[in-house]
Design a protein around this motif. Structure first.
Motif, mmCIF file in Angstrom:
data_model
loop_
_atom_site.group_PDB
_atom_site.id
_atom_site.type_symbol
_atom_site.label_atom_id
_atom_site.label_comp_id
_atom_site.label_asym_id
_atom_site.label_seq_id
_atom_site.Cartn_x
_atom_site.Cartn_y
_atom_site.Cartn_z
ATOM 1 N N GLU A 1 36.851 37.172 35.443
ATOM 2 C CA GLU A 1 35.815 38.192 35.672
ATOM 3 C C GLU A 1 35.411 38.514 37.136
ATOM 4 O OE1 GLU A 1 31.819 39.503 33.403
ATOM 5 O OE2 GLU A 1 33.167 37.957 32.394
ATOM 6 N N ALA A 2 35.284 37.582 38.180
ATOM 7 C CA ALA A 2 34.768 37.811 39.343
ATOM 8 C C ALA A 2 35.753 38.550 40.114
ATOM 9 C CB ALA A 2 34.678 36.483 39.959
ATOM 10 N N THR A 3 37.028 38.434 39.803
ATOM 11 C CA THR A 3 38.219 39.328 40.519
ATOM 12 C C THR A 3 38.113 40.670 40.164
ATOM 13 O OG1 THR A 3 39.549 37.156 40.423
ATOM 14 C CG2 THR A 3 40.588 39.174 40.992
ATOM 15 N N ALA A 4 37.784 40.702 38.769
ATOM 16 C CA ALA A 4 37.894 42.306 38.298
ATOM 17 C C ALA A 4 36.682 42.931 38.743
ATOM 18 C CB ALA A 4 37.820 42.104 36.812
ATOM 19 N N ARG A 5 35.613 42.001 38.873
ATOM 20 C CA ARG A 5 34.290 42.871 39.856
ATOM 21 C C ARG A 5 34.649 43.075 41.127
ATOM 22 N NH1 ARG A 5 30.076 42.765 36.559
ATOM 23 N NH2 ARG A 5 30.042 40.998 34.971
ATOM 24 N N LYS A 6 35.364 42.359 41.743
ATOM 25 C CA LYS A 6 35.663 42.471 43.096
ATOM 26 C C LYS A 6 36.600 43.673 43.410
ATOM 27 C CE LYS A 6 35.283 41.116 47.409
ATOM 28 N NZ LYS A 6 34.039 41.241 48.101
#
Length: 163
Positions: free
Chosen positions: A136-141
């Protein structure tokens, strides 16, 4: 707290809780439902409560409102959008959206996909991350970088201060 004390305090708090919920959700029917849910939850633990319960009621109401806002998609159905009328400025807004969509098509595929899934389809970040096989953090970034790229390119091309 006795049932009578709870009923008296809930009656006095109800209107202030509804107005507080309206600040978050902007819909009277939803605000009423949230306050009702809050009071039901407080009723379930009325034996353990002490007077005054206003602070706890406000916190529970706020948290229920935030849960509602997070669960509700922030997109509009295209069929419900107003028709373009040259006289009132919607044409300029549609033109700006068309310009942004042209810029989106030039983004890297991952950024393009994340941006479309989030803002056009209204998907949540967990779904996007799962679909694209990333955390999820990669998608947010990726979403953040896509938004910045669109904004920067829009400003560069059309020399406007902000979107």
């Amino acid at each position: 707290m006795t049932p009578e004390e709870f009923q008296n305090e809930a009656a006095h708090l109800r209107q202030s809780l509804v107005s507080e919920a309206m600040q978050y959700v902007r819909r009277a029917d939803v605000a009423e439902d949230i306050v009702q849910d809050c009071l039901v939850r407080l009723w379930d633990m009325h034996g353990d409560l002490r007077s005054p319960m206003a602070a706890l009621a406000r916190i529970v109401t706020r948290n229920l409102c935030l849960d509602f806002v997070r669960r509700t998609p922030h997109t509009e159905d295209v069929a419900q959008l107003p028709q373009v009328d040259e006289a009132d400025g919607t044409a300029e807004r549609h033109e700006a959206v068309d310009r942004m969509m042209d810029i989106v098509t030039e983004l890297p595929l991952v950024q393009q996909t994340v941006l479309r899934m989030r803002h056009i389809e209204g998907r949540d970040m967990a779904y996007i991350a799962h679909t694209l096989g990333m955390n999820e953090a990669t998608a947010r970034k990726a979403l953040s970088r896509a938004r910045m790229a669109v904004r920067n390119e829009y400003v560069k091309r059309y020399q406007e201060k902000a979107i």
